[in-house]
Design a protein around this motif. Structure first.
Motif, short mmCIF file in Angstrom:
data_model
loop_
_atom_site.label_atom_id
_atom_site.label_comp_id
_atom_site.label_asym_id
_atom_site.label_seq_id
_atom_site.Cartn_x
_atom_site.Cartn_y
_atom_site.Cartn_z
N ASN A 58 -9.82 -6.14 -3.51
CA ASN A 58 -9.46 -4.77 -3.84
C ASN A 58 -9.75 -3.86 -2.62
O ASN A 58 -10.86 -3.88 -2.09
N PRO A 59 -8.74 -3.08 -2.18
CA PRO A 59 -8.95 -2.27 -0.97
C PRO A 59 -10.04 -1.20 -1.13
O PRO A 59 -10.69 -0.82 -0.15
N TYR A 60 -10.23 -0.71 -2.36
CA TYR A 60 -11.29 0.29 -2.59
C TYR A 60 -12.66 -0.35 -2.42
O TYR A 60 -13.56 0.25 -1.82
N MET A 79 0.37 1.65 0.48
CA MET A 79 -0.74 2.45 1.01
C MET A 79 -2.08 1.72 0.98
O MET A 79 -3.13 2.37 0.98
N THR A 80 -2.07 0.39 0.96
CA THR A 80 -3.32 -0.38 0.93
C THR A 80 -4.28 0.07 2.04
O THR A 80 -5.47 0.24 1.80
N LYS A 114 -5.87 3.38 1.29
CA LYS A 114 -6.92 3.22 0.26
C LYS A 114 -8.21 2.70 0.89
O LYS A 114 -9.29 3.18 0.60
N LEU A 157 -9.69 5.52 3.40
CA LEU A 157 -10.21 6.70 2.70
C LEU A 157 -11.50 6.35 1.95
O LEU A 157 -12.45 7.14 1.93
N SER A 158 -11.54 5.15 1.34
CA SER A 158 -12.75 4.71 0.65
C SER A 158 -13.91 4.61 1.63
O SER A 158 -15.03 5.07 1.35
N LEU A 198 -5.85 9.48 -4.11
CA LEU A 198 -5.80 8.05 -4.40
C LEU A 198 -5.27 7.78 -5.81
O LEU A 198 -4.50 6.85 -6.03
N ARG A 199 -5.69 8.62 -6.77
CA ARG A 199 -5.19 8.47 -8.15
C ARG A 199 -3.68 8.70 -8.19
O ARG A 199 -2.96 8.01 -8.91
N LEU A 211 -1.61 8.14 -5.71
CA LEU A 211 -0.98 6.95 -5.12
C LEU A 211 -0.85 5.84 -6.17
O LEU A 211 0.19 5.17 -6.25
N GLU A 212 -1.92 5.63 -6.95
CA GLU A 212 -1.89 4.58 -7.98
C GLU A 212 -0.81 4.87 -9.02
O GLU A 212 -0.11 3.98 -9.46
#
Lengths: 132, 175
Positions: free
Chosen positions: A10-12, B38-39, B42, B45-46, B167-168, B170-171
């Protein structure tokens, strides 16, 4: 594609773990992550082989000396870490032209490698101008 | 010597995470630049949000200090635009090119040689740039909170709330 590859992380999660790695690096070594200065130091090392007197006088190589430092080892580590990860997750694949490039521009090696070289020159000049 | 070992270990861990998240591939980097996948955004930004909160917390506690770079608008704007063009052609950034090579992407080699040449070229141009572009809009070593005259936690809160919202979104869009 006919090669089965395990699902990516998972990228996050991977991003958040990288964030923790940054914090740990700042605490333990007082170092923020970066990579582009290493290309300057390495270019200096290569030029030194041919023109040591010139390199010794150049302002930019006096600022960013042609030495192996924390960041140089960090960049080397990225190569090793990626290699270990790829080999242990069945996702290592020797490839001379990326999939999406091949779909769009064909399998010719010269076209892709020449574009990558030119892109590299331009990207690094920009990165150094913007200071990393 | 200790610093070199710290550098190597940090790099190995970072390279491992980059590879497992599949963010070092040409296909992924180009897909991000074309706003199709946009992996990478993500992932980045995380990392930025977590590091931002953690590092500033430790700065407030007096454990660590920031390494602030000089803001030269000329250098950042022009350098950023030039970098973007090169990045789109190469499909790897300076750090990820080594990671891409690690997972067998040999075209990264051409990019690495190109980047070494680009660095050498910049070293040649540096004296001229020092007198021109680098002086344009030079504000010295300054942070966004200093520029805005607000507490840094205000900026961090806005960034994190905006980042999570983005991010939300984007999802929801399936990117």
């Amino acid at each position: 594609m006919n090669h089965a590859e395990p699902r990516p992380w998972n990228p996050y999660l991977a991003g958040a773990l990288s964030g923790l790695l940054i914090i740990a690096s700042v605490v333990l070594a007082d170092k923020y992550l970066g990579a582009s200065t290493t290309f300057v130091r390495s270019a200096g090392m290569i030029e030194q082989l041919f023109a040591p007197d010139k390199v010794a006088k150049m302002a930019y190589f006096l600022k960013e000396k042609a030495i192996v430092d924390w960041q140089w080892m960090f960049v080397l580590g990225i190569f090793i870490g990626s290699l270990i990860s790829a080999l242990t997750s069945k996702s290592f694949r020797l490839q001379t032209v990326p999939d999406s490039w091949q779909e769009r521009f064909g399998p010719a090696l010269g076209k892709r490698w020449a574009t990558a070289f030119v892109g590299g020159v331009v990207a690094m000049f920009g990165a150094r101008l913007a200071d990393g | 010597m200790k610093m070199l070992i710290y550098g190597l270990i940090t790099g190995v861990l970072f390279g491992f995470l980059l590879q497992r998240a599949r963010v070092i591939r040409y296909d992924k980097q180009l897909a991000a630049l074309r706003l199709k996948d946009m992996t990478i955004v993500k992932f980045m930004l995380s990392a930025v949000m977590v590091a931002m909160v953690g590092v500033y917390l430790l700065v407030d506690l007096g454990v660590v200090k920031l390494a602030i770079k000089t803001l030269s608008l000329g250098a950042v704007v022009i350098g950023g635009l030039v970098f973007g063009v090169g990045w789109a052609l190469l499909g790897y950034c300076p750090g990820t090119s080594l990671g891409a090579l690690g997972e067998g992407r040999l075209d990264a080699l051409a990019g690495i040689v190109g980047m070494l040449a680009g660095a050498a070229l910049y070293a040649e141009a540096y004296p001229a740039l020092q007198k021109t572009v680098l002086t344009w809009g030079n504000y010295g070593k300054i942070t966004l909170p200093q520029l805005l005259g607000v507490n840094h936690w205000v900026v961090i809160a806005v960034f994190v709330v905006g980042g999570v919202g983005f991010l939300r979104w984007l999802e929801k869009k399936g990117l």
